[in-house]
Design an enzyme around this catalytic site. Structure first.
Site, PDB file in Angstrom:
ATOM      1  CB  THR A   6       2.212   0.032   5.787  1.00 19.22           C
ATOM      2  OG1 THR A   6       2.022  -0.637   7.104  1.00 19.22           O
ATOM      3  CG2 THR A   6       3.449   0.846   6.221  1.00 19.22           C
ATOM      4  CD  GLU A  21       7.149   1.008   5.841  1.00 17.35           C
ATOM      5  OE1 GLU A  21       7.155   0.895   4.759  1.00 17.35           O
ATOM      6  OE2 GLU A  21       6.781   0.121   6.783  1.00 17.35           O
ATOM      7  CD1 TRP A  76      16.632 -19.306   1.434  1.00 16.05           C
ATOM      8  CD2 TRP A  76      17.034 -17.142   1.239  1.00 16.05           C
ATOM      9  NE1 TRP A  76      16.545 -18.641   2.720  1.00 16.05           N
ATOM     10  CE2 TRP A  76      17.002 -17.431   2.800  1.00 16.05           C
ATOM     11  CE3 TRP A  76      17.330 -15.936   1.109  1.00 16.05           C
ATOM     12  CZ2 TRP A  76      17.069 -16.647   3.555  1.00 16.05           C
ATOM     13  CZ3 TRP A  76      17.398 -14.907   1.850  1.00 16.05           C
ATOM     14  CH2 TRP A  76      17.302 -15.334   3.274  1.00 16.05           C
TER      15      TRP A  76
HETATM   16  P1  ADP Z   1       2.200  -2.336   1.234  1.00 15.11           P
HETATM   17  O1  ADP Z   1       2.217  -3.295  -0.176  1.00 15.11           O
HETATM   18  O2  ADP Z   1       2.511  -3.027   2.488  1.00 15.11           O
HETATM   19  O3  ADP Z   1       1.292  -1.284   1.244  1.00 15.11           O
HETATM   20  P2  ADP Z   1       4.063  -0.593   0.051  1.00 15.11           P
HETATM   21  O4  ADP Z   1       3.255  -0.173  -0.850  1.00 15.11           O
HETATM   22  O5  ADP Z   1       5.169   0.261   0.902  1.00 15.11           O
HETATM   23  O6  ADP Z   1       3.575  -1.659   1.184  1.00 15.11           O
HETATM   24  O7  ADP Z   1       5.193  -1.564  -0.797  1.00 15.11           O
HETATM   25  C1  ADP Z   1       6.387  -1.816  -0.304  1.00 15.11           C
HETATM   26  C2  ADP Z   1       7.033  -3.166  -0.823  1.00 15.11           C
HETATM   27  O8  ADP Z   1       6.768  -3.336  -2.373  1.00 15.11           O
HETATM   28  C3  ADP Z   1       8.329  -3.324  -1.027  1.00 15.11           C
HETATM   29  O9  ADP Z   1       9.121  -3.544   0.052  1.00 15.11           O
HETATM   30  C4  ADP Z   1       8.592  -4.298  -2.066  1.00 15.11           C
HETATM   31  O10 ADP Z   1       8.591  -5.652  -1.526  1.00 15.11           O
HETATM   32  C5  ADP Z   1       7.419  -4.215  -3.062  1.00 15.11           C
HETATM   33  N1  ADP Z   1       8.100  -3.457  -4.167  1.00 15.11           N
HETATM   34  C6  ADP Z   1       8.043  -2.033  -4.465  1.00 15.11           C
HETATM   35  N2  ADP Z   1       8.481  -1.728  -5.561  1.00 15.11           N
HETATM   36  C7  ADP Z   1       8.844  -2.920  -6.060  1.00 15.11           C
HETATM   37  C8  ADP Z   1       9.636  -3.123  -7.277  1.00 15.11           C
HETATM   38  N3  ADP Z   1       9.764  -2.315  -8.234  1.00 15.11           N
HETATM   39  N4  ADP Z   1       9.659  -4.318  -7.650  1.00 15.11           N
HETATM   40  C9  ADP Z   1       9.574  -5.336  -6.675  1.00 15.11           C
HETATM   41  N5  ADP Z   1       8.956  -4.951  -5.415  1.00 15.11           N
HETATM   42  C10 ADP Z   1       8.448  -3.903  -5.204  1.00 15.11           C
END
Ligand code: ADP
Length: 537
Positions: free
Chosen positions: A179, A324, A438
């Site tokens: 991640t 994850e 919020w």
């Molecule tokens: P990172 O950005 O830390 O590498 P990931 O690629 O696993 O992590 O991204 C996961 C996060 O991206 C989610 O927990 C959420 O906050 C955001 N995310 C993923 N898809 C969407 C979506 N369609 N709309 C809004 N947020 C999203």
């Protein structure tokens, strides 16, 4: 019933015999294009498996990739996992420090890299982190002044196409992805053969991604992050053709590839797809066969879906997931009764939500005290998830990353409505806590981004002596466009609750973008956290 292990090799064997003549097209180094079919693909995967074995790669070893979306990367996915080793995809956009950390933490034994990442490979070679074999995927950039690396196609040519795949238990690890580590060091998520197969089977179904054998799918989402949303496995499963765009992420180049190759289906993050949309709008044309699109990874702005659907007749599917969760956990398909009952405008609004859980995944919304939040589409809660392709613990960790009841806290704040449609409101660390209430930074950003003069918007909670936090909006406007704070305020006025109005606006040239293409709010907070206090009299 028989024990028939769900493995990536089972997908490979299936596509070879059932859809052997479907094509794979790969845009590689120096604008060269490589074309072959799934039978020839399988032969090269077996040659690669022989090559890996000849290097001494064994079951459980980590083999790293630093690569664009190409046929070679796809071959690595299958050959590495097929011999029981673990395909560790590294995101080349991470900092050198993070990459060094990741390679050491993973204990990678071999590295396959694209020519564009030669400098990173040379750095890793010098750092002596235990990587024994370095192979350049492209044919043209395999050496620096100091090093000459092996060349992938030459390695393959010296191997036979015969290979007997080992019998693997379906719970064997197959893939590893870190991640982005917005908090602390990156954390590794291991995918098993079983989790990959189940994720592919369910996600590709017609009620979900709807991947069909006549499709030509181009995963614009990178194969170096979360297995390109599982598409390298779910697309072959049902015999669709694949197009790999390589390093060609610029809208003009991407458009040409999608048009030339008659791509029917694309998948990507909003930033890249919005740039493509802009190009399509300027041409008033779409890539000729394109009619399906998957967007996820971040929330698209509120006009994104409408423009693709109404102006270009492209069906948009919006999904949510994370590293994850393999990653596809929810997709926004309309239930039959909603297609009948809702107006087109209402349907479009619903499609902006992140959708409903797939079979194999469960969601829960909770308050800070753990009590359940009602599914009324309004109440905010912390989103928890569990399922057959949700990570239980991070790579190398002794402890579970789930709570004692087996739920993983996503770090997202969300609502769920009466029909079970999930809407991500914010990341819990980004939501603005103003006087105990919020405010969704994402919603404010989306509304601001619909102002014609605004290219990008980011909202952070800046420190406030009375309300703890108040929204501060950063804006990137279109080049040569003058817009005042007052004009932005007026634009927002009747579109948001009055107490959501940002306390201040800052015009910036660009916003910091992280390795996975998302705005780095942490950097903005570091810089602007005290901006409201500093400006107080
Ligand atoms: P990172 O950005 O830390 O590498 P990931 O690629 O696993 O992590 O991204 C996961 C996060 O991206 C989610 O927990 C959420 O906050 C955001 N995310 C993923 N898809 C969407 C979506 N369609 N709309 C809004 N947020 C999203």
């Amino acid at each position: 019933m028989m024990n028939f292990p769900l493995t990536t090799v089972s997908i490979l064997k299936h596509v070879e015999t059932e859809y052997g003549n479907r094509e794979l097209v790969s845009y590689c180094e120096q604008d060269s294009v490589f074309r072959y079919n799934y039978v020839e693909f399988s032969q090269r995967v077996r040659q690669l498996a022989n090559s890996l074995i000849s290097k001494g790669i064994k079951k459980g070893d980590r083999v790293a990739t630093l690569a664009w979306n190409t046929h070679r990367h796809m071959e690595l996915y299958y050959a590495i996992s097929g011999i029981g080793a673990i395909c560790h995809t590294i995101n080349p956009r991470y900092s050198m420090d993070q990459i060094r950390y990741i390679v050491k933490h993973a204990g990678d034994k071999a590295l396959y890299f694209d020519g564009d990442f030669l400098a990173i490979a040379a750095m890793l070679h010098s750092a002596n982190l235990g990587v024994e074999h370095f192979t350049c995927l492209a044919n043209d950039k395999a050496s620096t002044e100091e090093f000459t690396f092996m060349v992938y196609d030459e390695e393959l040519q010296s191997q036979t196409t015969d290979f007997v795949w080992p019998e693997l238990d379906e719970n064997t690890n197959a893939g590893l992805c870190y991640t982005s580590g917005t908090t602390g060091n990156p954390k590794g998520v291991l995918y098993t053969h079983r989790s990959i197969c189940l994720h592919s089977l369910v996600s590709s179904h017609s009620e979900n991604l709807d991947i069909e054998s006549q499709d030509v799918v181009c995963p614009i989402v990178p194969m170096f992050h979360v297995n390109a949303w599982g598409l390298p496995y779910s697309v072959p499963l049902f015999g669709a053709s694949m197009v790999f765009a390589g390093a060609n992420m610029q809208p003009e180049k991407l458009y040409k590839i999608l048009d030339d190759e008659a791509v029917t289906y694309i998948a990507g993050v909003p930033t890249i797809l919005s740039a493509l949309l802009g190009h399509m709008e300027s041409k008033q044309m779409k890539p000729k066969a394109l009619h399906k699109l998957l967007v996820g990874g971040a929330a698209p702005n509120s006009t994104f879906i409408e423009k693709f659907e109404q102006n270009f007749s492209i069906d948009v599917l919006h999904g949510w997931g994370m590293t994850e969760t393999s990653p596809v956990a929810t997709l926004c398909k309309l239930k039959p009764h909603l297609k009948e009952e809702l107006t087109i405008g209402e349907q479009l609004a619903l499609k902006n939500k992140q959708g409903r859980k797939l079979y194999g995944v469960e969601l829960k919304l909770v308050n800070t005290d753990g009590s359940l939040v009602p599914h009324d589409g309004k109440s905010y809660g912390d989103l928890l998830v569990r399922g057959a392709w949700v990570s239980e613990r991070y790579y190398g960790s002794e402890t579970s990353s789930s709570n004692q009841d087996g739920w993983f806290a996503t770090g997202d704040i969300a609502t769920i409505d009466e029909n079970n449609y999930l809407q991500i409101v914010d990341r819990s660390k980004d939501v603005i806590k103003s006087g105990g209430e919020w405010i969704s930074s994402v919603e404010l950003e989306n509304i601001a981004a619909t102002m014609p003069e605004v290219q990008q918007a980011a909202v952070i909670g800046a420190f406030h002596p009375k309300w703890d936090e108040r929204p501060l909006m950063l804006l990137v406007t279109s080049p040569d466009v003058q817009v005042s704070k007052e004009e932005v305020k007026q634009f927002l006025q009747d579109k948001i609750p009055s107490w959501w109005m940002p306390d201040d606006f800052v015009f910036v040239k660009s916003l910091p973008i992280g390795a996975t293409g998302k705005i780095q709010k942490r950097d903005l907070r570091d810089k602007y956290q005290n901006a409201l206090v500093d400006s107080l009299p």
